[in-house]
Design a protein around this motif. Structure first.
Motif, PDB file in Angstrom:
ATOM      1  N   ARG B  38       0.838  -1.203   0.000  1.00  0.00           N
ATOM      2  CA  ARG B  38       0.000   0.000   0.000  1.00  0.00           C
ATOM      3  C   ARG B  38       0.876   1.257   0.000  1.00  0.00           C
ATOM      4  O   ARG B  38       1.859   1.335   0.725  1.00  0.00           O
ATOM      5  N   ASP B  39       0.461   2.231  -0.776  1.00  0.00           N
ATOM      6  CA  ASP B  39       1.157   3.513  -0.808  1.00  0.00           C
ATOM      7  C   ASP B  39       0.152   4.567  -0.364  1.00  0.00           C
ATOM      8  O   ASP B  39      -0.475   5.221  -1.190  1.00  0.00           O
ATOM      9  N   SER B  40      -0.010   4.709   0.965  1.00  0.00           N
ATOM     10  CA  SER B  40      -1.119   5.538   1.447  1.00  0.00           C
ATOM     11  C   SER B  40      -0.944   7.024   1.138  1.00  0.00           C
ATOM     12  O   SER B  40      -1.890   7.708   0.800  1.00  0.00           O
ATOM     13  N   GLU B  43       3.843   8.439  -1.355  1.00  0.00           N
ATOM     14  CA  GLU B  43       5.273   8.711  -1.134  1.00  0.00           C
ATOM     15  C   GLU B  43       6.151   7.476  -1.211  1.00  0.00           C
ATOM     16  O   GLU B  43       7.375   7.586  -1.234  1.00  0.00           O
ATOM     17  N   LEU B  44       5.517   6.315  -1.225  1.00  0.00           N
ATOM     18  CA  LEU B  44       6.308   5.083  -1.178  1.00  0.00           C
ATOM     19  C   LEU B  44       6.968   4.791  -2.522  1.00  0.00           C
ATOM     20  O   LEU B  44       6.311   4.763  -3.557  1.00  0.00           O
ATOM     21  N   ILE B  45       8.265   4.563  -2.487  1.00  0.00           N
ATOM     22  CA  ILE B  45       8.978   4.166  -3.701  1.00  0.00           C
ATOM     23  C   ILE B  45       9.042   2.633  -3.762  1.00  0.00           C
ATOM     24  O   ILE B  45       8.732   2.035  -4.777  1.00  0.00           O
ATOM     25  N   SER B  46       9.438   2.032  -2.648  1.00  0.00           N
ATOM     26  CA  SER B  46       9.483   0.568  -2.613  1.00  0.00           C
ATOM     27  C   SER B  46       9.360   0.070  -1.179  1.00  0.00           C
ATOM     28  O   SER B  46       9.487   0.850  -0.224  1.00  0.00           O
ATOM     29  N   LEU B  47       9.114  -1.214  -1.072  1.00  0.00           N
ATOM     30  CA  LEU B  47       9.039  -1.873   0.225  1.00  0.00           C
ATOM     31  C   LEU B  47       9.940  -3.102   0.125  1.00  0.00           C
ATOM     32  O   LEU B  47       9.770  -3.919  -0.780  1.00  0.00           O
ATOM     33  N   THR B  48      10.927  -3.182   1.021  1.00  0.00           N
ATOM     34  CA  THR B  48      11.817  -4.347   0.971  1.00  0.00           C
ATOM     35  C   THR B  48      11.551  -5.241   2.168  1.00  0.00           C
ATOM     36  O   THR B  48      11.532  -4.790   3.310  1.00  0.00           O
ATOM     37  N   THR B  79       1.832 -18.065   0.680  1.00  0.00           N
ATOM     38  CA  THR B  79       2.970 -17.561  -0.092  1.00  0.00           C
ATOM     39  C   THR B  79       3.286 -16.163   0.417  1.00  0.00           C
ATOM     40  O   THR B  79       2.402 -15.304   0.482  1.00  0.00           O
ATOM     41  N   HIS B  80       4.515 -15.933   0.825  1.00  0.00           N
ATOM     42  CA  HIS B  80       4.928 -14.602   1.279  1.00  0.00           C
ATOM     43  C   HIS B  80       6.137 -14.190   0.469  1.00  0.00           C
ATOM     44  O   HIS B  80       7.105 -14.925   0.372  1.00  0.00           O
ATOM     45  N   ARG B  81       6.058 -12.998  -0.129  1.00  0.00           N
ATOM     46  CA  ARG B  81       7.186 -12.546  -0.936  1.00  0.00           C
ATOM     47  C   ARG B  81       8.228 -11.833  -0.083  1.00  0.00           C
ATOM     48  O   ARG B  81       7.905 -11.228   0.938  1.00  0.00           O
ATOM     49  N   VAL B  82       9.477 -11.914  -0.508  1.00  0.00           N
ATOM     50  CA  VAL B  82      10.573 -11.191   0.147  1.00  0.00           C
ATOM     51  C   VAL B  82      11.381 -10.463  -0.926  1.00  0.00           C
ATOM     52  O   VAL B  82      11.233 -10.740  -2.116  1.00  0.00           O
ATOM     53  N   GLY B  83      12.204  -9.531  -0.482  1.00  0.00           N
ATOM     54  CA  GLY B  83      12.972  -8.730  -1.433  1.00  0.00           C
ATOM     55  C   GLY B  83      12.277  -7.409  -1.695  1.00  0.00           C
ATOM     56  O   GLY B  83      11.417  -6.983  -0.922  1.00  0.00           O
ATOM     57  N   ARG B  84      12.651  -6.764  -2.797  1.00  0.00           N
ATOM     58  CA  ARG B  84      12.140  -5.406  -3.073  1.00  0.00           C
ATOM     59  C   ARG B  84      10.831  -5.479  -3.852  1.00  0.00           C
ATOM     60  O   ARG B  84      10.776  -6.081  -4.931  1.00  0.00           O
ATOM     61  N   LEU B  85       9.790  -4.850  -3.300  1.00  0.00           N
ATOM     62  CA  LEU B  85       8.470  -4.827  -3.935  1.00  0.00           C
ATOM     63  C   LEU B  85       8.051  -3.382  -4.185  1.00  0.00           C
ATOM     64  O   LEU B  85       8.511  -2.469  -3.498  1.00  0.00           O
ATOM     65  N   LEU B  86       7.156  -3.217  -5.146  1.00  0.00           N
ATOM     66  CA  LEU B  86       6.689  -1.877  -5.515  1.00  0.00           C
ATOM     67  C   LEU B  86       5.222  -1.714  -5.117  1.00  0.00           C
ATOM     68  O   LEU B  86       4.509  -2.706  -4.924  1.00  0.00           O
ATOM     69  N   PRO B  87       4.755  -0.464  -4.998  1.00  0.00           N
ATOM     70  CA  PRO B  87       3.340  -0.245  -4.689  1.00  0.00           C
ATOM     71  C   PRO B  87       2.453  -1.058  -5.639  1.00  0.00           C
ATOM     72  O   PRO B  87       2.736  -1.156  -6.834  1.00  0.00           O
TER      73      PRO B  87
END
Lengths: 83, 149
Positions: B38-40, B43-48, B79-87
């Motif tokens: 979520r990019d509330s 401002e979010l570029i990525s979530l790692t 299933t849970h993802r890891v690493g760099r994710l985008l909005p």
């Protein structure tokens, strides 16, 4: 023993894992933290607020007064934020 | 007998394929939860996502095992993802199948509440101001407590 650090604890200690022999004076996780804090300012920052440090012993959640052995893997990390 | 499948890794999942794989003769209901980055505030570029390899899979398996003891389930997939994710990327997918809807719906809710508070994942948010670790939320602990009453 093997010690692993995650998230901001890793940022403070500057390493994600390290191997060391269990010091003679250390028998609990709390004592291990006190021992690690002597390693420098980064370690002191990592463990500054023990209320927000979570611990796993051999990949199971553990308490600060749990006893540890040289063959253990100890993980230190903040409260989890997945999902 | 409950078939449990746990995946922790960088890859996205196909919801269609997951659901098709869970559709078998004895199954009358498949409940799913999909968590999205979520990019509330825009401002979010990525979530790692970082995790504790080994412990994460073990913990997710324990949570799924517990759900199988509480409800008559045919299968659970986490299933849970890891690493760099985008909005808007998928971050977590949980599905439970059962003969009837109530067990499947409750199991998914239970698994998410426990995953949020017990599975060793950590999020780092990247914004134009820099990257910071996300703090845990008390409301997540409260959500788990309702299952312990």
């Amino acid at each position: 023993m093997q010690i692993r650090y995650f998230a901001w604890l890793k940022d403070h200690t500057g390493c994600s894992q390290e191997t060391m022999a269990l010091p003679q004076e250390v028998s609990t996780i709390a004592q291990l933290i006190s021992y690690l804090e002597q390693k420098g300012a980064g370690y002191q920052r990592a463990f500054q607020n023990r209320d927000v440090v979570r611990v796993a012993r051999n990949q199971e959640f553990a308490a600060l007064d749990d006893t540890i052995e040289d063959s253990d893997e100890i993980g230190f990390f903040p409260p989890v934020t997945g999902g | 007998m409950c078939d449990i499948s746990i995946t922790v890794g960088p890859d996205d999942v196909s919801l269609d394929a997951e659901i098709k794989q869970m559709s078998e003769a004895e199954t009358g209901a498949i409940a799913t939860f999909t968590g999205i980055v979520r990019d509330s505030g825009g401002e979010l570029i990525s979530l790692t996502l970082e995790h504790y390899p080994g412990m994460t899979e073990k913990k997710l398996h324990q949570i799924a095992d517990q759900a199988c003891q509480y409800w008559p389930l045919n299968a659970i997939r986490i299933t849970h993802r890891v690493g760099r994710l985008l909005p808007s990327d998928m971050i977590v997918f949980v599905a439970a199948s059962s003969a009837h809807r109530e067990a499947a719906l409750k199991a998914v809710h239970f698994i998410m509440d426990y995953l949020k508070t017990e599975a060793p994942f950590w999020k780092a948010e990247e914004t134009s101001a820099g990257t910071h670790w996300v703090d845990a939320r008390e409301s997540d602990d409260k959500a788990k407590e309702k299952w312990q009453a």
